[in-house]
Design an enzyme around this catalytic site. Structure first.
Site, PDB file in Angstrom:
ATOM      1  N   TRP A 141      36.581  43.001  27.713  1.00  0.00           N
ATOM      2  CA  TRP A 141      37.080  41.710  28.211  1.00  0.00           C
ATOM      3  C   TRP A 141      35.907  40.798  28.574  1.00  0.00           C
ATOM      4  O   TRP A 141      34.906  41.265  29.124  1.00  0.00           O
ATOM      5  CB  TRP A 141      37.915  41.958  29.453  1.00  0.00           C
ATOM      6  CG  TRP A 141      38.033  40.765  30.350  1.00  0.00           C
ATOM      7  CD1 TRP A 141      37.173  40.375  31.333  1.00  0.00           C
ATOM      8  CD2 TRP A 141      39.067  39.787  30.320  1.00  0.00           C
ATOM      9  NE1 TRP A 141      37.623  39.216  31.926  1.00  0.00           N
ATOM     10  CE2 TRP A 141      38.776  38.831  31.326  1.00  0.00           C
ATOM     11  CE3 TRP A 141      40.224  39.624  29.542  1.00  0.00           C
ATOM     12  CZ2 TRP A 141      39.595  37.733  31.577  1.00  0.00           C
ATOM     13  CZ3 TRP A 141      41.041  38.526  29.800  1.00  0.00           C
ATOM     14  CH2 TRP A 141      40.726  37.604  30.805  1.00  0.00           C
ATOM     15  N   MET A 142      36.051  39.495  28.308  1.00  0.00           N
ATOM     16  CA  MET A 142      35.032  38.537  28.751  1.00  0.00           C
ATOM     17  C   MET A 142      35.698  37.326  29.395  1.00  0.00           C
ATOM     18  O   MET A 142      36.652  36.786  28.852  1.00  0.00           O
ATOM     19  CB  MET A 142      34.197  38.075  27.546  1.00  0.00           C
ATOM     20  CG  MET A 142      33.177  37.005  27.909  1.00  0.00           C
ATOM     21  SD  MET A 142      32.137  36.532  26.508  1.00  0.00           S
ATOM     22  CE  MET A 142      33.242  35.438  25.636  1.00  0.00           C
ATOM     23  N   ASN A 143      35.154  36.885  30.564  1.00  0.00           N
ATOM     24  CA  ASN A 143      35.487  35.541  31.031  1.00  0.00           C
ATOM     25  C   ASN A 143      34.189  34.762  31.226  1.00  0.00           C
ATOM     26  O   ASN A 143      33.371  34.765  30.298  1.00  0.00           O
ATOM     27  CB  ASN A 143      36.484  35.507  32.200  1.00  0.00           C
ATOM     28  CG  ASN A 143      36.115  36.276  33.442  1.00  0.00           C
ATOM     29  OD1 ASN A 143      36.039  37.487  33.436  1.00  0.00           O
ATOM     30  ND2 ASN A 143      35.909  35.581  34.538  1.00  0.00           N
ATOM     31  N   ASP A 144      33.991  34.085  32.311  1.00  0.00           N
ATOM     32  CA  ASP A 144      32.925  33.086  32.477  1.00  0.00           C
ATOM     33  C   ASP A 144      31.549  33.411  31.874  1.00  0.00           C
ATOM     34  O   ASP A 144      31.030  34.520  32.079  1.00  0.00           O
ATOM     35  CB  ASP A 144      32.643  32.872  33.967  1.00  0.00           C
ATOM     36  CG  ASP A 144      33.876  32.783  34.810  1.00  0.00           C
ATOM     37  OD1 ASP A 144      34.974  32.791  34.268  1.00  0.00           O
ATOM     38  OD2 ASP A 144      33.722  32.706  36.036  1.00  0.00           O
ATOM     39  N   TRP A 168      40.999  41.853  32.410  1.00  0.00           N
ATOM     40  CA  TRP A 168      40.063  41.626  33.508  1.00  0.00           C
ATOM     41  C   TRP A 168      39.950  42.873  34.409  1.00  0.00           C
ATOM     42  O   TRP A 168      40.926  43.541  34.692  1.00  0.00           O
ATOM     43  CB  TRP A 168      40.524  40.428  34.340  1.00  0.00           C
ATOM     44  CG  TRP A 168      39.511  40.034  35.369  1.00  0.00           C
ATOM     45  CD1 TRP A 168      38.496  39.160  35.183  1.00  0.00           C
ATOM     46  CD2 TRP A 168      39.406  40.518  36.709  1.00  0.00           C
ATOM     47  NE1 TRP A 168      37.739  39.076  36.333  1.00  0.00           N
ATOM     48  CE2 TRP A 168      38.272  39.891  37.282  1.00  0.00           C
ATOM     49  CE3 TRP A 168      40.131  41.423  37.479  1.00  0.00           C
ATOM     50  CZ2 TRP A 168      37.873  40.133  38.598  1.00  0.00           C
ATOM     51  CZ3 TRP A 168      39.727  41.669  38.788  1.00  0.00           C
ATOM     52  CH2 TRP A 168      38.607  41.018  39.335  1.00  0.00           C
ATOM     53  N   PHE A 200      30.399  39.202  40.256  1.00  0.00           N
ATOM     54  CA  PHE A 200      31.066  37.967  39.842  1.00  0.00           C
ATOM     55  C   PHE A 200      30.047  36.963  39.293  1.00  0.00           C
ATOM     56  O   PHE A 200      28.849  37.230  39.222  1.00  0.00           O
ATOM     57  CB  PHE A 200      31.830  37.380  41.028  1.00  0.00           C
ATOM     58  CG  PHE A 200      33.270  37.867  41.115  1.00  0.00           C
ATOM     59  CD1 PHE A 200      33.674  39.004  40.432  1.00  0.00           C
ATOM     60  CD2 PHE A 200      34.210  37.175  41.881  1.00  0.00           C
ATOM     61  CE1 PHE A 200      34.998  39.443  40.513  1.00  0.00           C
ATOM     62  CE2 PHE A 200      35.528  37.604  41.958  1.00  0.00           C
ATOM     63  CZ  PHE A 200      35.928  38.745  41.275  1.00  0.00           C
ATOM     64  N   SER A 201      30.546  35.769  38.989  1.00  0.00           N
ATOM     65  CA  SER A 201      29.733  34.766  38.287  1.00  0.00           C
ATOM     66  C   SER A 201      28.538  34.278  39.089  1.00  0.00           C
ATOM     67  O   SER A 201      28.501  34.383  40.314  1.00  0.00           O
ATOM     68  CB  SER A 201      30.611  33.579  37.909  1.00  0.00           C
ATOM     69  OG  SER A 201      31.491  34.005  36.907  1.00  0.00           O
ATOM     70  N   TRP A 406      43.362  30.873  32.781  1.00  0.00           N
ATOM     71  CA  TRP A 406      43.795  32.009  33.608  1.00  0.00           C
ATOM     72  C   TRP A 406      45.299  32.215  33.577  1.00  0.00           C
ATOM     73  O   TRP A 406      45.782  33.288  33.923  1.00  0.00           O
ATOM     74  CB  TRP A 406      43.295  31.849  35.043  1.00  0.00           C
ATOM     75  CG  TRP A 406      41.871  32.290  35.187  1.00  0.00           C
ATOM     76  CD1 TRP A 406      40.794  31.517  35.507  1.00  0.00           C
ATOM     77  CD2 TRP A 406      41.354  33.615  34.997  1.00  0.00           C
ATOM     78  NE1 TRP A 406      39.644  32.273  35.516  1.00  0.00           N
ATOM     79  CE2 TRP A 406      39.957  33.563  35.209  1.00  0.00           C
ATOM     80  CE3 TRP A 406      41.928  34.840  34.650  1.00  0.00           C
ATOM     81  CZ2 TRP A 406      39.144  34.699  35.102  1.00  0.00           C
ATOM     82  CZ3 TRP A 406      41.110  35.963  34.543  1.00  0.00           C
ATOM     83  CH2 TRP A 406      39.743  35.873  34.771  1.00  0.00           C
TER      84      TRP A 406
HETATM   85  C1  FRU Z   1      36.323  32.027  37.371  1.00  0.00           C
HETATM   86  C2  FRU Z   1      36.196  33.263  38.238  1.00  0.00           C
HETATM   87  C3  FRU Z   1      34.993  33.113  39.153  1.00  0.00           C
HETATM   88  C4  FRU Z   1      34.653  34.528  39.461  1.00  0.00           C
HETATM   89  C5  FRU Z   1      34.948  35.214  38.160  1.00  0.00           C
HETATM   90  C6  FRU Z   1      35.476  36.609  38.300  1.00  0.00           C
HETATM   91  O1  FRU Z   1      36.891  32.232  36.131  1.00  0.00           O
HETATM   92  O2  FRU Z   1      37.344  33.490  38.971  1.00  0.00           O
HETATM   93  O3  FRU Z   1      35.243  32.319  40.283  1.00  0.00           O
HETATM   94  O4  FRU Z   1      33.327  34.658  39.844  1.00  0.00           O
HETATM   95  O5  FRU Z   1      35.911  34.428  37.492  1.00  0.00           O
HETATM   96  O6  FRU Z   1      35.540  37.255  37.091  1.00  0.00           O
END
Ligand code: FRU
Length: 626
Positions: A141-144, A168, A200-201, A406
């Protein structure tokens, strides 16, 4: 033997027999079920990986690699109960026997028969929707995007990463790097979840003077540690440093370096930047519904300066992933400060989106040019979030968005790799109607993706024209460039991408409303996830989004005001890469990024003009490739 000794021996034998009967003995590994839902996997002959079978619809169970000091990592993994979606690798120590404890998985789960040791791991072949030209992780999985930095000729892209499933969880900083922003090489994750929590980010900087004490030129990563403590969210800022050009990081022993003075629980995503007028490092951190500035001389001790945001912009919102930089105004060259505020929820089309404020900063206070109720969007699609910029690219403000939302990010129809980044973009400041706006155009490197092309003749269109199969040779990944010049009276004019299944993606000027529109209501798959009651949706953890039905949130049109454009002819650049459509109008004055899941690739292209004729010029279709 006394009666007592005999009964003890009998009891012990029965216990051993019982334990043996509920354990699967597969050498060189042994699984011992110590209770209905707890088991110990004993690995006698070390191999590189323990391959774990995943079933995404199952709840997370706890997996713990015992004795893996200093972290003793606890992982949340959706182990397979009755069917297997794919495998993920859990790296094992190679120099000793190890034990993995699994808590919460019933003894009948099929995972027990399919867990295996291996020295190699190859992800299953990518599914069709995984874009071919955009950065996406090979699996997981990938986000920010995190810690973007340009160092010694390489762009480093760290990112929110779960190596143990394509939903996530277990936040790591994944790592990829590239010399041209197009060809990305995957590296080992840079930061692993630890006892302080998820990683986290955050951001990175190059500490050229060695101010933090880790040597000249060290790369410093600032990130948020996140953990649930007694049911309450705890977040604080941490530091890690790299002395090998960002390939590996050591966490600072004095972590965390910054906690909120008022105990708020949403306090995350530090972005560190240099403020030349007072020769200081600043950190901007999202703090619930505002952004807080801090200042430091040694990059470890941070002093509170000020806050901005409460009552500003779109609502309801949770401020996240800040960025803060200067941009010169096109034409005048006058510099303004820009604050990026990624918000969730409260985006123009629901869920998450990137908002910005233009204004002034005097080293203490940020003062926006706009009134509190004004909300400006960096991208007018629904899948553009956590956009942040690179450190170390003087003269160029360059960033990357995560292309998802999201509201449905966890249930999009990808398989082993879920999460894709948008094209790298360069930001610029322009004026329209006496107001300042931030535009985003594809980075210049992106034109290098163009391979073969065809050019269509200039036409004056007054009806619907369909080019059957025009896109067929290009349809996986292509760029379409054209200029639409609608005559007076035209109400709508534009293009429609279609396939033989009847999926359609109209992209058009709606002149009666003064908008440019991308309509994905019939673009292909538009409903994912399970049914959920409104209450379940309200109370769900939005990051995990388990089993929710987002049908009504995905199937929509997104639009942007044409007032942002300077002229009455509109130059469009559209990039389609399997499941991602990115539109740029007038050199990026409008950007619009949307996920799409056509059941088969779009093959035909339709043009239309209603209420009058539209001149179509400069029409090029490019096949894109790496
Ligand atoms: C934004 C967020 C950040 C957090 C990260 C967690 O997409 O909610 O605020 O650091 O993703 O994965």
């Amino acid at each position: 033997m006394s009666y007592k000794q005999l009964s003890l021996t009998l009891a012990l034998t029965t216990l051993l027999l019982l334990m043996a009967s509920c354990s699967h003995t597969t050498q060189p590994m042994h699984i011992q079920h110590t209770s209905d839902t707890t088991a110990l996997v004993q690995i006698h002959t070390p191999q590189r990986y323990l391959l774990l079978p995943i079933q995404e619809s199952q709840p997370e169970v706890l997996v713990r690699l015992i004795g893996n000091r200093p972290e003793d990592t606890e992982l949340d993994i959706r182990l397979a109960v009755d069917s297997i979606d794919y495998f993920v690798p859990l790296a094992l120590p190679m120099d000793r026997e190890s034990e993995v404890e699994i808590i919460g998985l019933g003894a009948k789960a099929i995972a027990w028969d399919s867990i295996r040791l291996s020295d190699t791991f190859t992800p299953a072949p990518a599914d069709y929707y995984r874009p071919a030209l955009h950065h996406a992780p090979p699996y997981g999985w990938m986000n920010d995007p995190n810690g973007l930095v340009y160092l010694d000729g390489r762009y480093h892209l760290y990112y929110q990463y779960n190596p143990y499933g394509a939903k996530w969880g277990n936040m790591y900083w994944g790592h990829a790097s590239s010399e041209d922003l197009l060809h990305w090489q995957t590296h080992e994750p840079a930061l692993a979840r630890d006892t302080l929590g998820h990683i986290f980010s955050g951001s990175t900087i190059i500490d050229r003077e060695g101010q933090a004490g880790f040597g000249k030129g060290a790369l410093l990563a600032f990130y948020t540690a996140h953990k649930m403590r007694q049911g309450k969210q705890w977040q604080a800022q941490c530091l890690a440093y790299s002395t090998d050009q960002g390939m590996s990081f050591t966490k600072y022993t004095g972590n965390p370096i910054l906690s909120p003075h008022d105990g708020i629980s949403d306090f995350r995503d530090p972005k560190v930047f240099w403020y030349a007028p007072n020769k200081s490092w600043y950190m901007i951190v999202s703090a619930d519904r505002e952004m807080r500035f801090y200042r430091s001389t040694d990059l470890r001790q941070w002093d509170y300066v000020s806050a901005f945001g409460d009552g500003y912009g779109a609502r309801p919102c949770q401020f996240e992933c800040p960025d803060f930089f200067e941009l010169p105004m096109e034409g005048t060259g006058v510099h303004k400060w820009v604050m990026l505020v990624n918000i969730n929820p409260g985006g123009a089309f629901g869920g998450s989106a990137t908002e910005y404020f233009v204004g002034n900063f005097d080293g203490k206070t940020f003062t926006p040019d706009t009134a509190p109720e004004v909300a400006r969007w960096l991208d007018f699609g629904k899948d553009h979030y956590a956009f942040v910029t690179f450190h170390g690219t003087p003269g160029r403000v360059l960033g990357i968005p995560w292309a998802s939302n999201w509201q449905y990010a966890n249930v999009t129809p990808y398989k082993q790799s879920r999460g894709v980044n948008g094209l790298p973009r360069e930001l610029f400041l322009f004026e329209a109607g006496g107001r300042s706006y931030v535009g985003a155009r594809p980075a210049t490197e992106v034109t290098k993706l163009r391979k073969d092309s065809i050019t269509l003749p200039e036409t004056r269109l007054s009806e619907r024209v369909r080019h059957e199969d025009l896109l067929a040779p290009y349809s996986d990944s292509f760029e379409l460039e054209l200029e639409l010049n609608p005559e007076a009276g035209v109400t709508q004019a534009g293009i429609i991408l279609t396939n033989k299944q009847g999926d359609r993606l109209p992209i058009f000027l709606d002149l009666s409303k003064g908008r440019v529109v991308m309509d994905r209501t019939q673009s292909g798959l538009i409903a994912f996830g399970e049914q959920a009651t409104p209450h379940e949706r309200e109370s769900a953890d939005w990051r995990k989004g388990d089993g929710l039905n987002y049908q009504n949130d995905f199937a929509l049109s997104t639009w942007a005001p044409l007032g942002l454009c300077a002229r009455k002819t509109y130059r469009l650049r559209l990039f389609v890469d399997r499941s991602l459509a990115e539109l740029f109008v007038e050199g990026g004055r409008i950007a619009m990024s949307n996920l799409i899941f056509p059941r088969t690739p779009y093959t035909s292209l339709e043009f239309f003009s209603e209420g009058g004729s539209t001149q179509i010029r400069g029409l090029h279709l490019y096949r894109l490739g790496l």
